[in-house]
Design an enzyme around this catalytic site. Sequence first.
Site, PDB file in Angstrom:
ATOM      1  N   ALA A  80       0.824  -1.208   0.000  1.00  0.00           N
ATOM      2  CA  ALA A  80       0.000   0.000   0.000  1.00  0.00           C
ATOM      3  C   ALA A  80       0.857   1.257   0.000  1.00  0.00           C
ATOM      4  O   ALA A  80       1.952   1.290   0.572  1.00  0.00           O
ATOM      5  CB  ALA A  80      -0.925   0.000   1.209  1.00  0.00           C
ATOM      6  N   GLY A 125       0.645  -5.798   0.289  1.00  0.00           N
ATOM      7  CA  GLY A 125      -0.200  -5.888  -0.895  1.00  0.00           C
ATOM      8  C   GLY A 125       0.526  -6.404  -2.112  1.00  0.00           C
ATOM      9  O   GLY A 125      -0.079  -7.023  -2.995  1.00  0.00           O
ATOM     10  N   GLU A 128       0.428 -10.057  -1.697  1.00  0.00           N
ATOM     11  CA  GLU A 128      -0.945 -10.481  -1.950  1.00  0.00           C
ATOM     12  C   GLU A 128      -1.254 -10.500  -3.445  1.00  0.00           C
ATOM     13  O   GLU A 128      -1.963 -11.381  -3.931  1.00  0.00           O
ATOM     14  CB  GLU A 128      -1.915  -9.561  -1.206  1.00  0.00           C
ATOM     15  CG  GLU A 128      -1.880  -9.749   0.307  1.00  0.00           C
ATOM     16  CD  GLU A 128      -2.775  -8.773   1.036  1.00  0.00           C
ATOM     17  OE1 GLU A 128      -3.692  -9.229   1.752  1.00  0.00           O
ATOM     18  OE2 GLU A 128      -2.566  -7.552   0.897  1.00  0.00           O
ATOM     19  N   GLU A 148       2.068  -6.700   7.888  1.00  0.00           N
ATOM     20  CA  GLU A 148       1.045  -5.770   8.369  1.00  0.00           C
ATOM     21  C   GLU A 148       0.930  -5.700   9.883  1.00  0.00           C
ATOM     22  O   GLU A 148       0.657  -4.629  10.437  1.00  0.00           O
ATOM     23  CB  GLU A 148      -0.320  -6.141   7.760  1.00  0.00           C
ATOM     24  CG  GLU A 148      -0.497  -5.750   6.306  1.00  0.00           C
ATOM     25  CD  GLU A 148       0.029  -6.788   5.333  1.00  0.00           C
ATOM     26  OE1 GLU A 148      -0.217  -6.658   4.125  1.00  0.00           O
ATOM     27  OE2 GLU A 148       0.699  -7.744   5.785  1.00  0.00           O
TER      28      GLU A 148
END
Length: 286
Positions: A80, A125, A128, A148
Amino acid sequence: MRLCRFVSTDPSVKEVKVVRHTGADAGIITLALDRPKAKNALSRSLVTEFRSALDEIRSDQHARVVIVQSLVPGVFCAGADLKERATMTPAEVEQFLYSVKMAFKELESLPQPTIAALDGAALGGGFEMSLCCDLRVAGPRALLGLPETSLAIIPGAGGTLRLTRLIGASRTKALVFTARRLGPFPALSMGIINDVVEASECMDDKDTGDHSLGYQRALEWAREILPNGPIAVRMAKRSIDHASAVDPATGLDIEQLCYAQVIPTQDRMEGLRAFKEKRKPVYKGC
């Protein structure tokens, strides 16, 4: 090592580029992230361009294999964009997370097989995103993880689900609880990635060094997939994707339905003729 030949199809795209390979590599598409100032961090603009590129690829009947790559040395995707995130209201954060989740779902559901080429850090992310691909190939500089919890949040774009399906709950908990980061070989041993290339394997490639070895290996995988029947590959992907989410009886029914889609194809008959004539088949995707 064979050099890839390609043409860019949309010069107006700055942060996400769609590259269509030509010649012997026709049918391979590279989806390239190019936001060097922010290490490909997921911003509103990058996610919007990414989803637009996926829409373009999804409807491309000539696309047979998709490689997701970073053009930024040393990083795949830093996750992010925390600087942008800090300016968002809670409602905007929720809306943005929904957009990211949809982008990743759209990547995961592409009909073509997808390969993540990991030549640097893929964290949060970014990791991911790679989990949404069918295969993951890493170079020696790859670094993977879901950090995270070190920021007092949790993975929010499907990481807990997709990683658990890939390596199991216990190993996923160990990585998420500790925010641990993995190099390519530990990730390979855990079953997170499919292949690792070492710098020593390509010492003759003096022009690229080792910052794109994962991408070069991903191209090798794509070239191995490319000659196979494209409809068959797509149907196999659909069947396998459903296999882990349904009970065995339903999974077998889905496999049968997917098999039924290849029976009337010209490619299936071409495969039989080529086998009889002892030659390589030429599949056209019909």
